[in-house]
Design a protein around this motif. Structure first.
Motif, PDB file in Angstrom:
ATOM      1  N   ARG A 119      42.751  39.442  45.171  1.00 49.52           N
ATOM      2  CA  ARG A 119      41.741  38.369  45.176  1.00 49.52           C
ATOM      3  C   ARG A 119      40.424  38.820  45.793  1.00 49.52           C
ATOM      4  NH1 ARG A 119      45.339  33.072  46.825  1.00 49.52           N
ATOM      5  NH2 ARG A 119      46.330  32.833  44.783  1.00 49.52           N
ATOM      6  N   ALA A 120      40.468  39.861  46.611  1.00 47.91           N
ATOM      7  CA  ALA A 120      39.253  40.378  47.242  1.00 47.91           C
ATOM      8  C   ALA A 120      38.600  41.478  46.409  1.00 47.91           C
ATOM      9  CB  ALA A 120      39.585  40.910  48.637  1.00 47.91           C
ATOM     10  N   ASP A 121      39.092  41.726  45.213  1.00 48.33           N
ATOM     11  CA  ASP A 121      38.580  42.790  44.344  1.00 48.33           C
ATOM     12  C   ASP A 121      37.102  42.550  44.011  1.00 48.33           C
ATOM     13  OD1 ASP A 121      38.008  44.338  41.868  1.00 48.33           O
ATOM     14  OD2 ASP A 121      40.145  44.782  41.956  1.00 48.33           O
ATOM     15  N   ALA A 122      36.327  43.602  44.041  1.00 45.94           N
ATOM     16  CA  ALA A 122      34.899  43.516  43.728  1.00 45.94           C
ATOM     17  C   ALA A 122      34.654  43.009  42.312  1.00 45.94           C
ATOM     18  CB  ALA A 122      34.241  44.879  43.927  1.00 45.94           C
ATOM     19  N   ALA A 123      35.562  43.293  41.384  1.00 43.55           N
ATOM     20  CA  ALA A 123      35.387  42.829  40.007  1.00 43.55           C
ATOM     21  C   ALA A 123      35.417  41.301  39.931  1.00 43.55           C
ATOM     22  CB  ALA A 123      36.472  43.425  39.108  1.00 43.55           C
ATOM     23  N   LEU A 124      36.215  40.670  40.775  1.00 45.27           N
ATOM     24  CA  LEU A 124      36.237  39.206  40.811  1.00 45.27           C
ATOM     25  C   LEU A 124      34.942  38.665  41.397  1.00 45.27           C
ATOM     26  CD1 LEU A 124      39.900  38.535  41.934  1.00 45.27           C
ATOM     27  CD2 LEU A 124      38.859  37.802  39.800  1.00 45.27           C
ATOM     28  N   GLU A 125      34.467  39.321  42.432  1.00 43.74           N
ATOM     29  CA  GLU A 125      33.214  38.905  43.069  1.00 43.74           C
ATOM     30  C   GLU A 125      32.034  39.049  42.111  1.00 43.74           C
ATOM     31  OE1 GLU A 125      32.781  37.554  46.130  1.00 43.74           O
ATOM     32  OE2 GLU A 125      34.960  37.576  46.381  1.00 43.74           O
ATOM     33  N   ALA A 126      32.123  40.017  41.185  1.00 41.80           N
ATOM     34  CA  ALA A 126      31.029  40.285  40.267  1.00 41.80           C
ATOM     35  C   ALA A 126      30.983  39.312  39.094  1.00 41.80           C
ATOM     36  CB  ALA A 126      31.142  41.720  39.739  1.00 41.80           C
ATOM     37  N   LEU A 127      32.035  38.513  38.913  1.00 39.61           N
ATOM     38  CA  LEU A 127      32.028  37.557  37.810  1.00 39.61           C
ATOM     39  C   LEU A 127      30.941  36.504  38.027  1.00 39.61           C
ATOM     40  CD1 LEU A 127      35.818  36.849  37.156  1.00 39.61           C
ATOM     41  CD2 LEU A 127      34.197  37.923  35.593  1.00 39.61           C
ATOM     42  N   PRO A 128      30.283  36.106  36.951  1.00 38.76           N
ATOM     43  CA  PRO A 128      29.270  35.054  37.104  1.00 38.76           C
ATOM     44  C   PRO A 128      29.932  33.712  37.440  1.00 38.76           C
ATOM     45  CG  PRO A 128      29.555  35.635  34.794  1.00 38.76           C
ATOM     46  CD  PRO A 128      30.374  36.600  35.591  1.00 38.76           C
TER      47      PRO A 128
END
Length: 145
Positions: free
Chosen positions: A35-44
């Protein structure tokens, strides 16, 4: 009933004929890291549920998949597990669906079950919603002589 896997041993999942993944147990630590993955954070902000599901599945798989059988490169040669190869594997719709069903959904079902009760921030009934009708006022009884 929740069955505890106290051995924490990896298991093999058969996702398609000839395709098996060896995965680590789906633990709280694994899910927190995913859940802390950068790819999730990068989602609009307006990302669809489908986009979110795919990015989350890839994030979980990159942490969970330890080994596999039946995965090859473009030339048909067996390939080793790597983050890029895991992402490419999950781009195959039936594989994504099988991984979601056989691995990720088990953890989400348990997560949903634990959230079935009302929150209790400061006591056993503080967060509960009342469902009973209010009691009617009692009719006063006349005193006896």
């Amino acid at each position: 009933m929740i069955r505890l896997n106290l051995t924490a041993a990896p298991e093999w999942l058969e996702l398609a004929p000839g395709l098996r993944l060896q995965v680590a147990p789906l633990t709280t630590a694994l899910m927190v890291l995913a859940r802390a993955d950068a790819a999730l954070e990068a989602l609009p902000e307006d990302a669809s549920q489908e986009e979110l599901a795919l990015v989350m599945a890839k994030s979980v798989a990159r942490r969970a998949v330890l080994d596999w059988e039946g995965v090859g490169d473009a030339m048909g040669q067996p390939t080793h597990v790597s983050p890029d190869a895991i992402d490419a594997l999950l781009e195959i719709w039936p594989v994504f669906e099988a991984f979601q069903t056989q691995y990720v959904a088990r953890g989400l079902l348990l997560d949903a079950e634990k959230n079935a009760s009302a929150p209790s921030p400061s006591g056993p009934s503080a967060g509960a919603t009342a469902i009973a009708q209010p009691a009617k006022r009692a009719v006063p009884i006349a005193p006896h002589d």
